[in-house]
Motif scaffolding. Structure first.
Motif, short mmCIF file in Angstrom:
data_model
loop_
_atom_site.label_atom_id
_atom_site.label_comp_id
_atom_site.label_asym_id
_atom_site.label_seq_id
_atom_site.Cartn_x
_atom_site.Cartn_y
_atom_site.Cartn_z
N HIS A 185 -3.60 -9.00 2.56
CA HIS A 185 -3.75 -7.86 1.64
C HIS A 185 -5.22 -7.43 1.53
N ILE A 222 -7.18 -5.55 -5.10
CA ILE A 222 -5.79 -5.53 -4.67
C ILE A 222 -5.18 -6.94 -4.79
N ALA A 250 -6.73 -3.89 2.86
CA ALA A 250 -7.42 -2.96 1.95
C ALA A 250 -8.66 -2.37 2.64
N PHE A 269 0.83 -1.22 0.00
CA PHE A 269 0.00 0.00 0.00
C PHE A 269 0.86 1.27 0.00
#
Ligand SMILES: [Zn+2]
Length: 732
Positions: A460, A495, A464, A402
């Motif tokens: 992940h 993502i 997000a 990120f």
């Protein structure tokens, strides 16, 4: 602004000269008109399914206006149809008129003051409830449960009060659009309009149904099964998670799978059924008090588009051909495994053989269906272990994804309070989740992380969600949410589309080389399709069924049959054994007893590819969409930040317009189809010799669940009675 529902033509003559119309209403009109003609003695009933019958009737009797005139039933038909439509509109909920609940206070200053107070009090309430839920989920004790229930009860009371205060304003006519939008959100939410006694009854019902679901246990098929880690010989203590889920995904024993499939439905369906019937009544009652026709319409209001169901249907229509290709390919492999006596080579699939309790994710069939098994698949789990990865290091790796986009790092409180590993000293709920404590600084993830690629992707995805929370943190509490109910999940999954890409894994040192050949690419896409494409019809039908029930499209004595009708029509699966109305198979899916909307998952499936495509374009990606990875692209990060920081402060079509740089403001199936295009072409070739891509449906298939379906005409029956009455009336 709300758009009005489209005008529907009520003229059956139009229908007969334009049989491309597929809407349900027109379908019913066709049936009705057809029966008028039939009963008048000018047409003959042809065999086949109801749709075919309508078309055949149109062909033999009423294919043009002149023939209709010859039939000399035109006027009767129109009269009958008008009556039928009046019936249908009255009884089946097609009337989409909605009257918001509002009071007489037009004072904007007071409304602003109320919203300021609400923001402060609701944030405090949210913090307390979330904290109690966190405490319970990360330390399951009776005391923590009691505290959580107490906080939830206080919160429910607070929200009932807020609803009353919000609806005391004439909010639809206040001049400030931001005030209007916030009051709208408060006024349409929940069941606050119910009298206290009924409100409590409804809460209790939902809580009871969830309790039945989570306490359900089943007996093993055989204590000798390798898939059964029996704790006590022969004891009936198999839970959905992890026992039944593991058997459904790993076992290839037809009888064992059937046993587990049936045992789970026996355990949850019948006990939930009667409670669910009462739940429908109360949910609908609350919706009507809130100005809606039924609880389904109330749920759709969250999409701020009275025509959202038409959009969903169009999306599914565009995606269904890809699903049918996948279905035909997987069926071929399953016939090889289980034999044509158990799976008809041109028929639907038995629902228990697809590696998942609901046949919604076929990924665990990889060993049976992977096209090029000799090619290595991308699994970096062992490499992560070799490099000495820990759960903490995996979280840092995800954070770096990120920040490489120029987005925010996780705040100190995140690292201090999150639960990244399963504690050994207490019982916890292990399902991964991301938490926003509504105080602008406390954000956490709860995950029982093990060092594996699956868990790396999950991190992940969850992170997000946290990134979304961080980006919209400055919005008022009511706007701190996804742009529509599908956005939050879509962002996380978009993502992971980048992260799971072999090129990305190579870039971060978890793969040594990328096998860039065609066959590896098809393997990769097929695995993706088993997860995403296979899920599409299931994600679509859950709320189609629930909305139909809420709207009264069918009776409670056909709830189960209608569920299977949808499953067969869209998903191409049938129950492996006969089902009756004593069964209640929808309850086998948690979101039904738990009162959780489901359309968001369908929307998210479509939207994640749309978002992925938009981010890849911003990142300047060239080449097939499935090879794109947005890692280290500041441009993609900027676009993502712009989208996330809006929260739900704007109608979602505006957010999609920003996302696609003005190209569209609609959900669009094209990026998903584009992503899977190489696989689609490969499947076309594989399925060349199949007798059928898709599935043929026989009377035997439908007889498994619909007791009246000996000739496949079950879909017509409910309208036949109404039509018959109408016809008698019209002819008299
Ligand atoms: Zn999620």
């Amino acid at each position: 602004m709300k758009s009005k529902p489209p005008h529907r033509s009520l003229n059956c003559l139009d229908f007969f000269v334009n049989d491309s119309t597929t809407s349900k209403l027109c379908h019913l009109e066709a049936q009705a008109c057809c029966f008028v003609v039939i009963l008048s003695g000018y047409c003959q009933l042809t065999r086949g399914d109801s749709r075919e019958r309508s078309n055949s009737c149109a062909r033999v009797g009423c294919s043009s206006q002149s023939q209709l005139r010859y039939c000399n039933v035109k006027m009767r038909c129109v009269v009958a149809i008008t009556i039928v439509i009046a019936f249908l509109q009255h009884g089946m909920g097609y009337t989409q008129e909605r009257r918001y609940v509002e009071g007489s206070n037009m004072n904007l200053g007071e409304a602003l003051q109320f919203l300021r107070e609400y923001d402060r009090e609701a944030s405090g309430m949210c913090f307390r409830v979330t904290s109690s839920q966190w405490n319970y989920s990360t330390n399951i004790t009776e005391t923590n449960k009691r505290r959580m229930l107490e906080e939830q009860a206080l919160s429910a009371k607070f929200h009932r009060l807020s609803w009353r205060r919000a609806t005391s304003y004439t909010w639809t006519r206040l001049p400030d659009p931001i005030v209007r939008r916030q009051l709208h959100m408060l006024a349409i939410e929940g069941r606050a309009a119910l009298p206290e006694e009924k409100f409590n009854e409804l809460q209790q019902l939902i809580s009871d149904m969830k309790e039945i679901y989570s306490r359900a246990r089943t007996c093993p098929h055989s204590i000798n099964s390798i898939n059964y880690n029996y704790r006590q010989s022969g004891s009936c203590d198999l839970a959905l998670e992890p026992d039944l889920t593991r058997i459904m995904s790993h076992s290839r024993d037809y009888e064992e799978l059937l046993h587990v499939w049936r045992a789970w439905r026996d355990a949850v369906g019948p006990p939930i059924r009667s409670k669910y019937i009462r739940y429908i009544q109360l949910a609908n009652h609350a919706a009507r008090l809130n100005g809606f026709h039924d609880a389904g319409q109330q749920q759709r209001e969250g999409y701020e588009d009275s025509d959202i169901n038409t959009q969903l249907t169009e999306l599914w229509t565009n995606l269904a051909p890809l699903y049918r290709e996948l279905h035909a390919y997987v069926r071929h492999r399953l016939v090889e495994r289980y034999g044509p006596e158990r799976i008809r080579p041109d028929g639907p699939l038995p629902a228990h053989l697809l590696g998942n309790m609901w046949a919604q994710n076929w990924r665990s069939l990889a060993d049976l269906v992977l096209p090029f098994p000799a090619k290595p698949t991308v699994d970096v789990s062992s490499e992560m272990l070799r490099q000495g990865y820990t759960p903490l290091r995996m979280f840092h790796l995800a954070e770096e994804f990120f920040t490489s986009l120029g987005l925010k790092p996780m705040p100190p409180e995140f690292w201090r309070h999150s639960m990244l590993e399963k504690p050994l000293d207490r019982e916890v709920a292990c399902r991964a989740s991301a938490w926003d404590f509504c105080n602008h600084k406390d954000y956490r993830i709860k995950q029982c992380t093990t060092v594996s690629m699956d868990d790396l992707l999950t991190i992940h995805h969850e992170m997000a969600h946290i990134q979304y929370y961080l980006q919209y943190a400055d919005q008022p509490l009511l706007f701190r949410d996804g742009a529509n109910p599908g956005f939050h999940e879509a962002v996380g999954d978009a993502i992971t589309l980048s992260v799971s890409n072999p090129r990305h894994l190579l870039g971060i040192g978890l793969l040594n080389n990328v096998t860039d050949d065609y066959e590896s690419g098809i393997n990769f896409l097929l695995l993706m399709a088993l997860e995403k494409v296979a899920y599409l019809p299931f994600a679509y039908i859950v709320d189609q069924w629930r909305w139909g029930l809420f709207a009264g499209d069918w009776n409670i004595d056909e709830m189960n049959a209608r569920w299977w009708e949808l499953r067969l029509r869209h998903q191409g699966v049938i129950p492996p054994i006969p089902r009756t109305e004593k069964d209640f198979d929808p309850a086998s899916k948690y979101h039904i007893p738990a009162d959780m909307p489901y359309t968001r998952y369908f929307v998210s499936l479509v939207l994640q590819f749309q978002l992925h495509q938009a981010l890849c374009e911003a990142a300047g990606h060239f080449g097939p969409l499935h090879t794109c990875n947005i890692y280290r692209s500041r441009e993609a990060g900027r676009l993502l930040g712009d989208i996330l920081s809006l929260g739900s402060s704007r109608p979602w079509p505006e957010v999609i317009r920003i996302m696609t740089r003005g190209r569209t403001d609609k959900l669009d199936a094209w990026p998903l189809l584009e992503y899977f295009k190489p696989l689609t072409m490969w499947l076309n070739v594989q399925n060349r010799d199949e007798s059928m891509v898709g599935w043929s449906t026989t009377g035997e298939d439908t007889a498994l669940f619909a007791r009246w379906s000996q000739d496949g005409g079950y879909a017509v029956v409910p309208s036949v009675l109404i039509t018959f009455l109408a016809v008698v009336f019209a002819l008299s």
